[in-house]
Design a protein around this motif. Structure first.
Motif, PDB file in Angstrom:
ATOM      1  N   ASP A  16       0.660  -1.207  -0.022  1.00  0.00           N
ATOM      2  CA  ASP A  16       0.090   0.000   0.076  1.00  0.00           C
ATOM      3  C   ASP A  16       0.914   1.416  -0.018  1.00  0.00           C
ATOM      4  O   ASP A  16       1.876   1.300   0.856  1.00  0.00           O
ATOM      5  N   PRO A  18       1.669   5.134   1.128  1.00  0.00           N
ATOM      6  CA  PRO A  18       1.159   6.164   2.342  1.00  0.00           C
ATOM      7  C   PRO A  18       0.123   6.934   1.768  1.00  0.00           C
ATOM      8  O   PRO A  18       0.073   7.133   0.670  1.00  0.00           O
ATOM      9  N   ARG A  19      -0.704   7.224   2.690  1.00  0.00           N
ATOM     10  CA  ARG A  19      -1.793   8.110   2.589  1.00  0.00           C
ATOM     11  C   ARG A  19      -1.497   9.415   1.601  1.00  0.00           C
ATOM     12  O   ARG A  19      -2.158   9.836   0.781  1.00  0.00           O
ATOM     13  N   GLY A  20      -0.577  10.056   2.165  1.00  0.00           N
ATOM     14  CA  GLY A  20      -0.054  11.474   1.695  1.00  0.00           C
ATOM     15  C   GLY A  20       0.471  11.079  -0.056  1.00  0.00           C
ATOM     16  O   GLY A  20       0.065  11.963  -0.700  1.00  0.00           O
ATOM     17  N   ARG A  21       1.231  10.000  -0.061  1.00  0.00           N
ATOM     18  CA  ARG A  21       1.486  10.096  -1.329  1.00  0.00           C
ATOM     19  C   ARG A  21       0.275   9.532  -2.404  1.00  0.00           C
ATOM     20  O   ARG A  21       0.511   9.935  -3.733  1.00  0.00           O
ATOM     21  N   ALA A  22      -0.564   8.718  -1.699  1.00  0.00           N
ATOM     22  CA  ALA A  22      -1.685   8.385  -2.724  1.00  0.00           C
ATOM     23  C   ALA A  22      -2.658   9.742  -3.238  1.00  0.00           C
ATOM     24  O   ALA A  22      -3.148   9.723  -4.376  1.00  0.00           O
ATOM     25  N   VAL A  23      -2.446  10.667  -2.064  1.00  0.00           N
ATOM     26  CA  VAL A  23      -3.209  11.627  -2.328  1.00  0.00           C
ATOM     27  C   VAL A  23      -2.692  12.564  -3.316  1.00  0.00           C
ATOM     28  O   VAL A  23      -3.404  13.290  -4.401  1.00  0.00           O
ATOM     29  N   VAL A  99      -3.285   3.140  -6.423  1.00  0.00           N
ATOM     30  CA  VAL A  99      -4.465   4.200  -5.659  1.00  0.00           C
ATOM     31  C   VAL A  99      -5.827   3.730  -6.106  1.00  0.00           C
ATOM     32  O   VAL A  99      -6.723   4.615  -6.118  1.00  0.00           O
ATOM     33  N   VAL A 103      -9.866   6.837  -3.909  1.00  0.00           N
ATOM     34  CA  VAL A 103      -8.953   7.776  -4.444  1.00  0.00           C
ATOM     35  C   VAL A 103      -8.888   7.902  -5.740  1.00  0.00           C
ATOM     36  O   VAL A 103      -8.878   9.077  -6.670  1.00  0.00           O
TER      37      VAL A 103
END
Length: 230
Positions: A16, A18-23, A99, A103
């Motif tokens: 997975d 990281p949330r920040g990189r996915a955004v 992603v 997202v």
């Protein structure tokens, strides 16, 4: 390793993000899709026919009572926008596998909506300045050609401050949302990404092409009888 009812669960092949990189990836995808609205608008302007009008005292009127050109312009924008939305959803599904999910759906919908706005403005402004100059200087009764514009879509302003898009301006986002949702519904993996089967053996290209050398035989134990010779 996760387990369910004593059996190992399949794990995604790729970890997975990281949330920040996915955004950040989703925002970049939205920006890239929005920029693609420029060539989409140029293509629409090239395919949509101009509408013949006649100069009158306070502007211009259609040269025909019920012209077909505005309907054709709306039709071309609808077809191009719907196809564009489908292609963007497919591209994001296969290129941004890590992603996939809400997202990715966000990126597909907002990216295609931004592209629709850009395409509308770019397409309608192609030749618009020249048409307005001719309209100002032309005598009454002069025949002119008005560039394509949308009649079945656009933006209304609620209370003068809240923009409300409507009509075929929403078709690219609709096509992207439907396509992405169908891809997610047909996915064979719960995580929407390729997963390893439980108990599957992993192979690498280096190890698969070169077999491991055979192990050398162990020396006989002391005092063991020698094997008979033929």
């Amino acid at each position: 390793m996760e387990y369910a009812a004593g059996y190992p669960l399949a794990q995604p092949v790729e970890p997975d993000l990281p949330r920040g990189r996915a955004v950040r990836l989703a925002l970049l995808a939205v920006l890239a899709a929005t920029v693609l609205g420029v060539p989409l608008g140029l293509l629409w302007a090239a395919l949509a026919p101009d509408t013949p009008v006649v100069k009158v005292t306070d502007g211009a009127i259609y040269a025909e009572p019920q012209p077909e050109q505005p309907i054709a312009a709306d039709g071309w924008f609808s077809l191009l926008g719907l196809g564009f939305g489908v292609l963007v959803a497919l591209a994001l599904w296969f290129l941004l596998r890590r992603v996939r999910g809400p997202v990715g759906l966000f990126a597909a919908v907002f990216g295609t909506f931004g592209a629709a706005l850009v395409a509308w403005q770019v397409g309608r402004r192609m030749g618009l300045a020249g048409y307005e100059r001719l309209l100002e200087s032309a005598p009454v009764g002069q025949a002119l050609s008005k560039p394509a514009d949308l009649r079945a879509g656009g933006i209304d302003w609620a209370f003068g401050v809240l923009p409300l898009p409507h009509g075929n301006l929403l078709l690219p986002a609709f096509g992207a949302a439907v396509t992405y949702t169908l891809l997610a519904g047909w996915s064979r993996w719960p995580s929407l990404r390729p997963e390893r089967e439980p108990g599957a053996v992993e192979f690498s290209w280096g190890s698969a092409g070169t077999p491991a050398p055979p192990a050398a035989p162990e020396p006989p134990a002391p005092g063991a009888a020698a094997p008979p010779h033929g």
